[in-house]
Design an enzyme around this catalytic site. Structure first.
Site, mmCIF file in Angstrom:
data_model
loop_
_atom_site.group_PDB
_atom_site.id
_atom_site.type_symbol
_atom_site.label_atom_id
_atom_site.label_comp_id
_atom_site.label_asym_id
_atom_site.label_seq_id
_atom_site.Cartn_x
_atom_site.Cartn_y
_atom_site.Cartn_z
ATOM 1 N N LYS A 160 -2.956 48.758 22.416
ATOM 2 C CA LYS A 160 -4.409 48.604 22.533
ATOM 3 C C LYS A 160 -4.819 48.103 23.913
ATOM 4 O O LYS A 160 -5.759 48.617 24.531
ATOM 5 C CB LYS A 160 -4.917 47.655 21.446
ATOM 6 C CG LYS A 160 -4.815 48.187 20.025
ATOM 7 C CD LYS A 160 -5.426 47.186 19.041
ATOM 8 C CE LYS A 160 -5.350 47.709 17.603
ATOM 9 N NZ LYS A 160 -3.957 47.673 17.107
ATOM 10 N N ASP A 180 5.721 54.517 27.599
ATOM 11 C CA ASP A 180 5.707 53.942 26.255
ATOM 12 C C ASP A 180 6.410 54.908 25.313
ATOM 13 O O ASP A 180 5.792 55.831 24.779
ATOM 14 C CB ASP A 180 4.283 53.673 25.770
ATOM 15 C CG ASP A 180 4.259 52.816 24.506
ATOM 16 O OD1 ASP A 180 5.235 52.891 23.721
ATOM 17 O OD2 ASP A 180 3.290 52.071 24.300
ATOM 18 N N ALA A 242 1.683 40.297 29.714
ATOM 19 C CA ALA A 242 2.308 40.407 28.398
ATOM 20 C C ALA A 242 3.076 39.137 28.051
ATOM 21 O O ALA A 242 2.494 38.167 27.585
ATOM 22 C CB ALA A 242 3.204 41.638 28.365
ATOM 23 N N ARG A 243 4.378 39.127 28.311
ATOM 24 C CA ARG A 243 5.219 37.969 28.008
ATOM 25 C C ARG A 243 6.110 37.665 29.207
ATOM 26 O O ARG A 243 6.693 38.564 29.817
ATOM 27 C CB ARG A 243 6.083 38.227 26.768
ATOM 28 C CG ARG A 243 5.308 38.214 25.451
ATOM 29 C CD ARG A 243 4.849 36.799 25.114
ATOM 30 N NE ARG A 243 4.162 36.716 23.827
ATOM 31 C CZ ARG A 243 2.852 36.761 23.673
ATOM 32 N NH1 ARG A 243 2.071 36.933 24.738
ATOM 33 N NH2 ARG A 243 2.319 36.659 22.478
ATOM 34 N N ASP A 267 -0.075 36.104 34.450
ATOM 35 C CA ASP A 267 -0.771 35.236 33.494
ATOM 36 C C ASP A 267 0.217 34.528 32.581
ATOM 37 O O ASP A 267 -0.172 33.680 31.791
ATOM 38 C CB ASP A 267 -1.761 36.051 32.658
ATOM 39 C CG ASP A 267 -2.728 35.155 31.875
ATOM 40 O OD1 ASP A 267 -3.276 34.216 32.473
ATOM 41 O OD2 ASP A 267 -2.910 35.400 30.659
ATOM 42 N N GLU A 272 6.263 28.813 28.502
ATOM 43 C CA GLU A 272 4.844 28.571 28.246
ATOM 44 C C GLU A 272 4.387 27.238 28.833
ATOM 45 O O GLU A 272 3.192 26.995 28.994
ATOM 46 C CB GLU A 272 4.585 28.595 26.729
ATOM 47 C CG GLU A 272 3.120 28.615 26.343
ATOM 48 C CD GLU A 272 2.386 29.873 26.822
ATOM 49 O OE1 GLU A 272 1.163 29.774 27.065
ATOM 50 O OE2 GLU A 272 3.012 30.935 26.951
ATOM 51 N N HIS A 292 -2.020 31.574 31.284
ATOM 52 C CA HIS A 292 -2.110 32.344 30.037
ATOM 53 C C HIS A 292 -3.565 32.368 29.551
ATOM 54 O O HIS A 292 -3.874 32.100 28.390
ATOM 55 C CB HIS A 292 -1.198 31.747 28.960
ATOM 56 C CG HIS A 292 -0.735 32.765 27.955
ATOM 57 N ND1 HIS A 292 0.374 32.581 27.171
ATOM 58 C CD2 HIS A 292 -1.243 33.978 27.610
ATOM 59 C CE1 HIS A 292 0.538 33.626 26.374
ATOM 60 N NE2 HIS A 292 -0.435 34.486 26.630
#
Length: 339
Positions: A160, A180, A242-243, A267, A272, A292
């Site tokens: 998305k 993808d 993303a991560r 980001d 974290e 983030h």
């Protein structure tokens, strides 16, 4: 019925009034407990969830230890789109449903991605540093780039958010490539007129900017390695929304140091809770590091709280079909749903 809302201090909502309102409206007799989680106080958390029917969290690690300590637990609602902090196999063994928020901040993250991309290409941080720190007024302080409409954007992950980024980039006149291997024909058809699916090697050869929007899984942990950075022919800008675990961070630092990458917008970092005082990515004129925050807007926060709590209500009242997204549904022995 007991519902626990728990997370690290920096990830807890400033107020839980909306969450309590949604939960109480759907489960009038429920007991709602909020808890600020600390790694060194895990025993207290395990005691708290011992008699919980539902748990709402984003970043606490939900593993065999937690699930074994909570025999009454029926559902874990993740107030985030990612759910890599949950051991899905263990959840299935214990008969616990897992439901992330499938969509609440797509527009926000896409807008943030485009914002950071523009900032990188137009050297915004360098100019601001020159004015604010050096007190200089120099249009030629930074190396100029080509117009955005003359650049090619390469996207990893056409879920998305990836599709929303592609749509916005195409509207700015950019050529858009994407990788993808898991996207369905139905979802690709939504953007096929503005995005070309290509092998990773082609994207690495042709992209001026590379933006990562992949879901984290076992196949893409440290996907962006030193070898892959070396394959990026045009020394692109690199964006990660993303991560952090999908990037080999020392390799990223080395690629920036060597000029293999022109710059980066991140980001997310490897952890974290990074030590910014010692992180080698901080303080560079060609690197944008944000906490983030891509998801963060008043609209997204409201949607996040409503959906994650309504998921609990729907599941506990016997309506799993109404849950926004179930990645573990013990009642149907479900598996991960596609993006």
């Amino acid at each position: 019925m007991k519902i626990v809302i728990a997370d690290y201090a920096g990830s807890m909502m400033p107020s839980h009034e909306l969450e309590k309102q949604v939960l109480s409206a759907g489960l009038p007799d429920c007991q709602i407990c909020t808890y600020t989680y600390h790694d060194d106080q895990r025993a207290d958390f395990l005691q708290l969830v011992h008699d919980a029917d539902a748990l709402l969290t984003a970043f606490i690690k939900i593993d065999e230890e937690v699930l074994a300590a909570a025999p009454r637990l029926k559902v874990v609602s993740i107030n985030a789109t990612g759910y890599d902090n949950v051991d899905l196999a263990a959840a299935r063994r214990h008969g616990v449903a897992v439901c992330p928020v499938g969509e609440y901040c797509t527009a926000d993250v896409a807008e943030f991605t485009i914002t950071t991309m523009l900032a990188l290409v137009r050297n915004l941080k360098a100019y601001l540093t020159d004015v604010d720190v050096h007190q200089q007024w120099r249009y030629d302080y930074a190396q100029p780039n080509r117009r955005l409409s003359n650049l090619t954007l390469g996207i990893f992950g056409l879920g998305k958010i990836g599709r929303a980024v592609a749509t916005r980039a195409a509207a700015l006149g950019m050529r858009v490539l994407a990788v993808d291997p898991f996207i369905s024909q139905k979802n690709y058809a939504k953007v096929a007129d503005r995005v070309q699916l290509v092998p990773a090697a082609t994207l690495f050869q042709q992209a001026d900017i590379i933006s990562n929007h992949m879901n984290l899984n076992d196949s893409n942990y440290h996907f962006f390695t030193a070898d892959r950075f070396k394959q990026m022919v045009k020394h692109p800008y690199f964006i990660n929304m993303a991560r952090g675990a999908e990037v080999d961070e020392p390799a990223l630092v080395a690629a920036l140091d060597s000029g293999q990458l022109k710059g980066a917008a991140l980001d997310v970092l490897a952890t974290e809770f990074p030590d910014l005082a010692t992180n080698p990515l901080v303080g560079r004129e060609n690197v944008l590091v944000t906490p983030h925050a891509a998801f963060y807007s008043s609209d997204s926060l409201t949607a996040l709280q409503r959906i994650s709590c309504q998921n609990i209500v729907d599941y506990l009242t016997g309506h799993p079909e109404k849950v926004f997204k179930l990645v573990v549904n013990p009642k149907e022995d479900s598996h991960d749903y596609p993006n």
